[in-house]
Motif scaffolding. Structure first.
Motif, PDB file in Angstrom:
ATOM      1  N   GLY A  46       0.793  -1.217   0.000  1.00 28.40           N
ATOM      2  CA  GLY A  46       0.000   0.000   0.000  1.00 28.40           C
ATOM      3  C   GLY A  46       0.829   1.273   0.000  1.00 28.40           C
ATOM      4  N   PHE A  47       2.146   1.159   0.061  1.00 27.80           N
ATOM      5  CA  PHE A  47       3.017   2.332   0.104  1.00 27.80           C
ATOM      6  C   PHE A  47       3.112   2.988  -1.268  1.00 27.80           C
ATOM      7  CE2 PHE A  47       4.177   0.981   4.234  1.00 27.80           C
ATOM      8  CZ  PHE A  47       4.919   1.982   4.839  1.00 27.80           C
ATOM      9  N   SER A  48       2.924   4.297  -1.296  1.00 24.57           N
ATOM     10  CA  SER A  48       3.140   5.074  -2.520  1.00 24.57           C
ATOM     11  C   SER A  48       4.645   5.243  -2.695  1.00 24.57           C
ATOM     12  CB  SER A  48       2.468   6.440  -2.385  1.00 24.57           C
ATOM     13  OG  SER A  48       3.158   7.224  -1.423  1.00 24.57           O
ATOM     14  N   PRO A  49       5.092   5.605  -3.898  1.00 25.11           N
ATOM     15  CA  PRO A  49       6.524   5.873  -4.072  1.00 25.11           C
ATOM     16  C   PRO A  49       7.050   6.915  -3.075  1.00 25.11           C
ATOM     17  CG  PRO A  49       5.482   5.658  -6.202  1.00 25.11           C
ATOM     18  CD  PRO A  49       4.368   5.663  -5.177  1.00 25.11           C
ATOM     19  N   ASN A  77      10.089   8.459   1.780  1.00 22.44           N
ATOM     20  CA  ASN A  77      10.063   9.173   3.064  1.00 22.44           C
ATOM     21  C   ASN A  77      10.404   8.263   4.236  1.00 22.44           C
ATOM     22  OD1 ASN A  77       9.395  11.534   1.780  1.00 22.44           O
ATOM     23  ND2 ASN A  77       7.281  11.578   2.495  1.00 22.44           N
ATOM     24  N   LEU A  78       9.891   7.041   4.219  1.00 21.75           N
ATOM     25  CA  LEU A  78      10.170   6.115   5.316  1.00 21.75           C
ATOM     26  C   LEU A  78      11.655   5.783   5.378  1.00 21.75           C
ATOM     27  CD1 LEU A  78       9.103   4.333   7.629  1.00 21.75           C
ATOM     28  CD2 LEU A  78       8.833   2.502   5.937  1.00 21.75           C
ATOM     29  N   MET A  79      12.228   5.430   4.262  1.00 17.94           N
ATOM     30  CA  MET A  79      13.635   5.049   4.267  1.00 17.94           C
ATOM     31  C   MET A  79      14.529   6.261   4.560  1.00 17.94           C
ATOM     32  SD  MET A  79      13.232   1.900   4.024  1.00 17.94           S
ATOM     33  CE  MET A  79      14.880   1.252   3.849  1.00 17.94           C
ATOM     34  N   SER A  91      13.900  -5.208   2.263  1.00 13.80           N
ATOM     35  CA  SER A  91      13.395  -6.047   1.175  1.00 13.80           C
ATOM     36  C   SER A  91      11.990  -5.630   0.750  1.00 13.80           C
ATOM     37  CB  SER A  91      13.402  -7.517   1.616  1.00 13.80           C
ATOM     38  OG  SER A  91      12.890  -8.334   0.589  1.00 13.80           O
ATOM     39  N   ALA A  92      11.116  -5.388   1.727  1.00 12.25           N
ATOM     40  CA  ALA A  92       9.737  -4.992   1.420  1.00 12.25           C
ATOM     41  C   ALA A  92       9.698  -3.643   0.706  1.00 12.25           C
ATOM     42  CB  ALA A  92       8.906  -4.931   2.703  1.00 12.25           C
ATOM     43  N   MET A  93      10.460  -2.674   1.185  1.00 12.92           N
ATOM     44  CA  MET A  93      10.445  -1.344   0.572  1.00 12.92           C
ATOM     45  C   MET A  93      11.158  -1.355  -0.781  1.00 12.92           C
ATOM     46  SD  MET A  93       8.582   0.673   2.376  1.00 12.92           S
ATOM     47  CE  MET A  93       7.535  -0.702   2.875  1.00 12.92           C
ATOM     48  N   SER A  94      12.220  -2.147  -0.923  1.00 11.79           N
ATOM     49  CA  SER A  94      12.902  -2.260  -2.218  1.00 11.79           C
ATOM     50  C   SER A  94      11.968  -2.873  -3.250  1.00 11.79           C
ATOM     51  CB  SER A  94      14.163  -3.120  -2.096  1.00 11.79           C
ATOM     52  OG  SER A  94      15.124  -2.497  -1.295  1.00 11.79           O
ATOM     53  N   GLY A  95      11.284  -3.933  -2.850  1.00 14.37           N
ATOM     54  CA  GLY A  95      10.330  -4.571  -3.759  1.00 14.37           C
ATOM     55  C   GLY A  95       9.234  -3.614  -4.185  1.00 14.37           C
ATOM     56  N   ARG A  96       8.724  -2.860  -3.220  1.00 12.70           N
ATOM     57  CA  ARG A  96       7.670  -1.891  -3.542  1.00 12.70           C
ATOM     58  C   ARG A  96       8.213  -0.795  -4.453  1.00 12.70           C
ATOM     59  NH1 ARG A  96       2.563  -1.484  -4.800  1.00 12.70           N
ATOM     60  NH2 ARG A  96       1.693   0.546  -4.259  1.00 12.70           N
ATOM     61  N   ALA A  97       9.425  -0.341  -4.207  1.00 10.55           N
ATOM     62  CA  ALA A  97      10.036   0.690  -5.044  1.00 10.55           C
ATOM     63  C   ALA A  97      10.197   0.199  -6.480  1.00 10.55           C
ATOM     64  CB  ALA A  97      11.378   1.123  -4.464  1.00 10.55           C
ATOM     65  N   ILE A  98      10.628  -1.031  -6.639  1.00 13.60           N
ATOM     66  CA  ILE A  98      10.809  -1.597  -7.981  1.00 13.60           C
ATOM     67  C   ILE A  98       9.460  -1.688  -8.701  1.00 13.60           C
ATOM     68  CG2 ILE A  98      11.423  -3.717  -9.225  1.00 13.60           C
ATOM     69  CD1 ILE A  98      13.653  -4.068  -7.001  1.00 13.60           C
ATOM     70  N   ARG A  99       8.430  -2.137  -7.979  1.00 13.97           N
ATOM     71  CA  ARG A  99       7.101  -2.299  -8.600  1.00 13.97           C
ATOM     72  C   ARG A  99       6.433  -0.963  -8.930  1.00 13.97           C
ATOM     73  NH1 ARG A  99       7.162  -5.994  -4.581  1.00 13.97           N
ATOM     74  NH2 ARG A  99       5.729  -4.843  -3.222  1.00 13.97           N
ATOM     75  N   THR A 100       6.814   0.094  -8.247  1.00 19.07           N
ATOM     76  CA  THR A 100       6.175   1.400  -8.465  1.00 19.07           C
ATOM     77  C   THR A 100       7.158   2.437  -9.004  1.00 19.07           C
ATOM     78  OG1 THR A 100       6.580   2.086  -6.174  1.00 19.07           O
ATOM     79  CG2 THR A 100       4.480   0.977  -6.632  1.00 19.07           C
ATOM     80  N   ALA A 101       8.261   1.982  -9.569  1.00 14.75           N
ATOM     81  CA  ALA A 101       9.345   2.878  -9.994  1.00 14.75           C
ATOM     82  C   ALA A 101       8.864   4.007 -10.901  1.00 14.75           C
ATOM     83  CB  ALA A 101      10.453   2.090 -10.681  1.00 14.75           C
ATOM     84  N   ASN A 145      16.100  10.820  -2.688  1.00 15.86           N
ATOM     85  CA  ASN A 145      15.994  10.567  -1.240  1.00 15.86           C
ATOM     86  C   ASN A 145      16.114   9.080  -0.918  1.00 15.86           C
ATOM     87  OD1 ASN A 145      15.657  13.288  -0.831  1.00 15.86           O
ATOM     88  ND2 ASN A 145      13.489  13.168  -0.325  1.00 15.86           N
ATOM     89  N   LEU A 146      15.504   8.243  -1.734  1.00 16.44           N
ATOM     90  CA  LEU A 146      15.585   6.805  -1.484  1.00 16.44           C
ATOM     91  C   LEU A 146      17.022   6.308  -1.638  1.00 16.44           C
ATOM     92  CD1 LEU A 146      14.154   4.130  -0.862  1.00 16.44           C
ATOM     93  CD2 LEU A 146      13.791   3.868  -3.336  1.00 16.44           C
ATOM     94  N   MET A 147      17.670   6.714  -2.699  1.00 22.91           N
ATOM     95  CA  MET A 147      19.043   6.253  -2.923  1.00 22.91           C
ATOM     96  C   MET A 147      19.993   6.836  -1.872  1.00 22.91           C
ATOM     97  SD  MET A 147      18.365   4.102  -5.127  1.00 22.91           S
ATOM     98  CE  MET A 147      19.981   3.470  -5.530  1.00 22.91           C
TER      99      MET A 147
END
Length: 187
Positions: free
Chosen positions: A125-128, A133-135, A151-161, A171-173
């Motif tokens: 459910g996390f938006s990009p 912001n979380l990381m 792992s969960a946030m990386s996977g979500r980032a990849i799916r919503t890139a 910010n994420l990097m």
């Protein structure tokens, strides 16, 4: 209206406190010290009544207005957030941790653990922006995110890139580099 809010502060419930402070922050207003003091006091008295979104909104409002929340308020909201962590939606998790980092606070271990677990449970459910912001918040607070959360946030980032704006990418990097993490393939 601020004078009326100050005079009737003892009648404000948790939702009204969070909504008032959120409104000030959203409108770009700076709440006067007397109002902040009155709402902080009432928030501490009613802390056990705050639902997850109200906790997140209140802390987000303080951070957005550049306020430094009193230690007792931070402690009360941290305790309530930890108790109600299972009810936090992804945006509320990200906003709460962003608020702590923005105010220069380091979240207590129990809160970090509770928010990490909830973030892993609700990762889809996390938006990009929420991922970034979380990381970012974890990195700014000097925390090392646990492997499951990364792992969960990386996977979500990849799916919503495709939905990441340039600042969120940066910010994420930055967060990954600051925490000494290696980015997964595709990130």
């Amino acid at each position: 209206m601020s004078k009326q809010a100050i005079w009737t502060a003892g009648e404000f419930d948790s939702q009204a406190i969070a909504n008032l402070m959120w409104a000030y922050a959203t409108m770009g207003l700076q709440a006067e010290a007397e109002l902040v003091s009155a709402m902080s006091g009432q928030a501490m008295r009613t802390a056990g009544e705050f639902h997850p979104q109200a906790v997140s909104n209140l802390m987000w409002a303080y951070a957005t207005m550049g306020l430094q929340a009193e230690a007792r308020l931070v402690s009360a909201m941290s305790e309530q957030a930890t108790k109600t962590a299972d009810g936090f939606k992804p945006q509320a998790v990200a906003n709460l941790m962003w608020a702590f980092a923005t105010m220069g606070l380091r979240a207590e271990a129990g809160l970090v653990s509770a928010m990490s677990r909830q973030a892993m449970r609700t990762a889809d459910g996390f938006s990009p922006q929420a991922v970034a912001n979380l990381m970012w918040a974890y990195a700014l607070m000097g925390l090392r995110a646990e492997e499951g959360l990364v792992s969960a946030m990386s996977g979500r980032a990849i799916r919503t890139a495709v939905g990441f704006k340039p600042q969120a990418v940066a910010n994420l990097m930055w967060a990954y580099a600051t925490m000494g993490l290696r980015a997964e393939a595709g990130l």
